[in-house]
Design an enzyme around this catalytic site. Structure first.
Site, PDB file in Angstrom:
ATOM      1  N   CYS A   1      -5.687  -7.650  58.823  1.00  0.00           N
ATOM      2  CA  CYS A   1      -6.280  -6.886  57.713  1.00  0.00           C
ATOM      3  C   CYS A   1      -7.669  -7.375  57.328  1.00  0.00           C
ATOM      4  O   CYS A   1      -8.421  -6.649  56.692  1.00  0.00           O
ATOM      5  CB  CYS A   1      -5.364  -6.917  56.503  1.00  0.00           C
ATOM      6  SG  CYS A   1      -3.735  -6.289  56.875  1.00  0.00           S
TER       7      CYS A   1
ATOM      8  N   HIS B   1      -8.700  -5.250  49.759  1.00  0.00           N
ATOM      9  CA  HIS B   1      -7.706  -4.776  50.718  1.00  0.00           C
ATOM     10  C   HIS B   1      -6.510  -4.231  49.941  1.00  0.00           C
ATOM     11  O   HIS B   1      -6.101  -4.807  48.936  1.00  0.00           O
ATOM     12  CB  HIS B   1      -7.274  -5.920  51.640  1.00  0.00           C
ATOM     13  CG  HIS B   1      -6.187  -5.515  52.580  1.00  0.00           C
ATOM     14  ND1 HIS B   1      -6.299  -4.393  53.370  1.00  0.00           N
ATOM     15  CD2 HIS B   1      -4.960  -6.039  52.831  1.00  0.00           C
ATOM     16  CE1 HIS B   1      -5.198  -4.261  54.073  1.00  0.00           C
ATOM     17  NE2 HIS B   1      -4.365  -5.233  53.766  1.00  0.00           N
TER      18      HIS B   1
ATOM     19  N   ASN C   1      -0.787   0.526  53.148  1.00  0.00           N
ATOM     20  CA  ASN C   1      -1.643  -0.515  53.720  1.00  0.00           C
ATOM     21  C   ASN C   1      -2.045  -0.080  55.135  1.00  0.00           C
ATOM     22  O   ASN C   1      -1.189   0.023  56.018  1.00  0.00           O
ATOM     23  CB  ASN C   1      -0.850  -1.831  53.747  1.00  0.00           C
ATOM     24  CG  ASN C   1      -1.622  -2.987  54.351  1.00  0.00           C
ATOM     25  OD1 ASN C   1      -2.687  -2.807  54.943  1.00  0.00           O
ATOM     26  ND2 ASN C   1      -1.076  -4.182  54.219  1.00  0.00           N
TER      27      ASN C   1
HETATM   28  N1  ACO Z   1      13.759  -0.911  48.792  1.00  0.00           N
HETATM   29  C1  ACO Z   1      14.685  -1.464  47.975  1.00  0.00           C
HETATM   30  N2  ACO Z   1      14.883  -2.780  47.893  1.00  0.00           N
HETATM   31  C2  ACO Z   1      14.145  -3.569  48.682  1.00  0.00           C
HETATM   32  C3  ACO Z   1      13.164  -3.064  49.563  1.00  0.00           C
HETATM   33  C4  ACO Z   1      12.997  -1.675  49.605  1.00  0.00           C
HETATM   34  N3  ACO Z   1      12.101  -1.076  50.422  1.00  0.00           N
HETATM   35  N4  ACO Z   1      12.581  -4.086  50.207  1.00  0.00           N
HETATM   36  C5  ACO Z   1      13.152  -5.206  49.754  1.00  0.00           C
HETATM   37  N5  ACO Z   1      14.094  -4.908  48.841  1.00  0.00           N
HETATM   38  C6  ACO Z   1      14.981  -5.808  48.085  1.00  0.00           C
HETATM   39  C7  ACO Z   1      15.098  -7.162  48.763  1.00  0.00           C
HETATM   40  O1  ACO Z   1      16.100  -7.117  49.764  1.00  0.00           O
HETATM   41  C8  ACO Z   1      15.495  -8.040  47.599  1.00  0.00           C
HETATM   42  O2  ACO Z   1      16.870  -7.898  47.342  1.00  0.00           O
HETATM   43  P1  ACO Z   1      17.761  -9.186  46.954  1.00  0.00           P
HETATM   44  O3  ACO Z   1      17.175  -9.670  45.654  1.00  0.00           O
HETATM   45  O4  ACO Z   1      19.119  -8.623  46.845  1.00  0.00           O
HETATM   46  O5  ACO Z   1      17.569 -10.151  48.078  1.00  0.00           O
HETATM   47  C9  ACO Z   1      14.735  -7.426  46.408  1.00  0.00           C
HETATM   48  O6  ACO Z   1      14.377  -6.092  46.829  1.00  0.00           O
HETATM   49  C10 ACO Z   1      13.489  -8.185  46.060  1.00  0.00           C
HETATM   50  O7  ACO Z   1      12.790  -8.513  47.250  1.00  0.00           O
HETATM   51  P2  ACO Z   1      11.397  -9.263  47.245  1.00  0.00           P
HETATM   52  O8  ACO Z   1      10.985  -9.526  48.654  1.00  0.00           O
HETATM   53  O9  ACO Z   1      11.446 -10.418  46.296  1.00  0.00           O
HETATM   54  O10 ACO Z   1      10.481  -8.153  46.594  1.00  0.00           O
HETATM   55  P3  ACO Z   1       8.986  -8.275  46.144  1.00  0.00           P
HETATM   56  O11 ACO Z   1       8.874  -7.920  44.728  1.00  0.00           O
HETATM   57  O12 ACO Z   1       8.381  -9.573  46.626  1.00  0.00           O
HETATM   58  O13 ACO Z   1       8.292  -7.103  46.977  1.00  0.00           O
HETATM   59  C11 ACO Z   1       6.946  -6.811  48.948  1.00  0.00           C
HETATM   60  C12 ACO Z   1       8.351  -7.130  48.390  1.00  0.00           C
HETATM   61  C13 ACO Z   1       6.566  -5.431  48.463  1.00  0.00           C
HETATM   62  C14 ACO Z   1       7.019  -6.838  50.455  1.00  0.00           C
HETATM   63  C15 ACO Z   1       5.955  -7.868  48.413  1.00  0.00           C
HETATM   64  O14 ACO Z   1       6.466  -9.167  48.627  1.00  0.00           O
HETATM   65  C16 ACO Z   1       4.611  -7.765  49.069  1.00  0.00           C
HETATM   66  O15 ACO Z   1       3.885  -6.804  48.889  1.00  0.00           O
HETATM   67  N6  ACO Z   1       4.200  -8.805  49.832  1.00  0.00           N
HETATM   68  C17 ACO Z   1       2.938  -8.815  50.512  1.00  0.00           C
HETATM   69  C18 ACO Z   1       3.095  -8.109  51.816  1.00  0.00           C
HETATM   70  C19 ACO Z   1       1.768  -7.833  52.483  1.00  0.00           C
HETATM   71  O16 ACO Z   1       0.763  -7.712  51.813  1.00  0.00           O
HETATM   72  N7  ACO Z   1       1.801  -7.688  53.804  1.00  0.00           N
HETATM   73  C20 ACO Z   1       0.671  -7.246  54.555  1.00  0.00           C
HETATM   74  C21 ACO Z   1      -0.345  -8.290  54.785  1.00  0.00           C
HETATM   75  S1  ACO Z   1      -1.716  -7.596  55.546  1.00  0.00           S
HETATM   76  C22 ACO Z   1      -1.617  -7.634  57.277  1.00  0.00           C
HETATM   77  O17 ACO Z   1      -2.226  -8.473  57.894  1.00  0.00           O
HETATM   78  C23 ACO Z   1      -0.827  -6.604  58.023  1.00  0.00           C
END
Ligand code: ACO
Length: 306
Positions: A109, A233, A263
């Site tokens: 990214c 980003h 994204n």
């Molecule tokens: N729908 C419903 N529930 C979900 C989903 C979904 N799509 N995805 C995860 N959950 C659940 C999880 O299983 C978890 O359940 P549990 O508590 O029973 O274990 C709960 O939701 C909370 O999960 P978290 O991972 O703590 O959720 P968080 O609030 O951190 O959000 C997310 C997850 C959106 C992925 C966030 O961590 C994020 O945006 N991280 C950054 C990711 C990113 O930017 N990646 C790209 C980088 S750029 C590149 O180089 C490609």
């Protein structure tokens, strides 16, 4: 010779993947996705290749720049459709550009920020006169659509700049960095799907975005108050808001588009700049701060005067 942006272009494929469609594919909901990420829909390339996306964005940028001769083509992609030759060489073939220095760059990214840094330096030292800098990403080709942790986040797009030499200094400062020990937070094996520890990437992003913004401002001798637009980003609205809070940024300076794109990795920033440029939102003298993070883990920022 100072480098400046002579043209911008972008392309989003017509196919859409909405939160409602994802509800039928994995155990998720529109409400969860929107609240946790800020995303409502994304564009999906379908049969179009990364090269097809790159070509469309590049044509837009070249047309706007008045079809200059390009002696450099730099393509940022983390989803190339061949090991070799590069997307850049094949893009040159499609566009009828020969005898150019062509290469792909894999900064995930952060890749477009890195590519304009390389192109800008090449123009400044005289080793290139005009560079076509493209970011083309088909994230849908590497995402596992049975994994709700990742498949809700990403979309496909391409963006492009034509960078030329001349005039006053536009690139005020840049800052590029990485935390390589943490690379396993986010990766894809050859032929495999994306593997991501979302929480770790989140913490990293919230930490390094303000760092990169602070460093680039310090290098340029500018303050955040002097900046007209912050173009971050677009990975997660909560990451953007958390970084903005550290700088007490007013909402009107912060550009947010991820609700309609998701994204799109390195294509994100040039697509936003192109949209703003075409809408007349960028005025001569405006300072714009581009800031990104991604797999590597890489991050960086560029301060540019329009
Ligand atoms: N729908 C419903 N529930 C979900 C989903 C979904 N799509 N995805 C995860 N959950 C659940 C999880 O299983 C978890 O359940 P549990 O508590 O029973 O274990 C709960 O939701 C909370 O999960 P978290 O991972 O703590 O959720 P968080 O609030 O951190 O959000 C997310 C997850 C959106 C992925 C966030 O961590 C994020 O945006 N991280 C950054 C990711 C990113 O930017 N990646 C790209 C980088 S750029 C590149 O180089 C490609």
């Amino acid at each position: 010779m100072n480098a400046y942006i002579a043209g911008t272009g972008s392309y989003f494929p017509p196919g859409l993947l909405t939160n409602q469609m994802l509800e039928n594919m994995v155990d998720t909901s529109d409400e969860w996705i929107y609240q946790r990420t800020g995303i409502r829909t994304r564009h999906i390339a379908g049969d179009m290749s990364v090269l097809d996306l790159a070509e469309q964005a590049a044509k837009n940028a070249l047309e706007q720049a008045g079809h200059p001769n390009c002696d450099m083509i730099a393509v940022s992609t983390c989803t190339p459709d061949m090991f070799y030759p590069s997307v850049a060489c094949r893009l040159g073939a499609r566009l009828g550009i020969d005898n150019a220095f062509c290469f792909d760059l894999s900064g995930a990214c952060t890749g477009f920020i890195q590519a304009i840094e390389v192109a800008g330096n090449a123009i400044q030292t005289g080793s290139a006169k005009t560079a076509l800098v493209v970011a083309a990403e088909k994230l849908s080709s590497g995402v596992d659509y049975t994994d709700r942790n990742t498949c809700i986040l990403f979309g496909d797009a391409a963006g492009a700049f034509v960078m030329s030499g001349g005039g006053s200094e536009h690139v005020k400062a840049s800052y590029m960095a990485s935390r390589n020990q943490d690379w396993a937070c986010l990766y894809a094996d050859i032929g495999g799907h994306m593997v991501m520890n979302g929480r770790d990437v989140y913490k990293f992003a919230v930490d390094v975005m303000p760092e990169a913004m602070g460093k680039v401002l310090e290098r340029a001798g500018k303050t955040i108050e002097q900046v007209r637009w912050i173009i971050p980003h677009q990975a997660n609205i909560r990451i953007i808001k958390a970084a903005a809070q550290r700088f007490n940024l007013p909402d009107e300076k912060l550009v947010v588009t991820l609700d309609k794109t998701g994204n799109t990795s390195s294509a994100t920033i040039p697509c936003i700049v192109d949209e703003m440029h075409r809408e007349g939102k960028l005025q001569p003298g405006d300072l714009i701060l581009l800031v990104a993070f991604g797999a590597g883990l890489t991050y960086g920022a560029v301060l540019y005067e329009w």
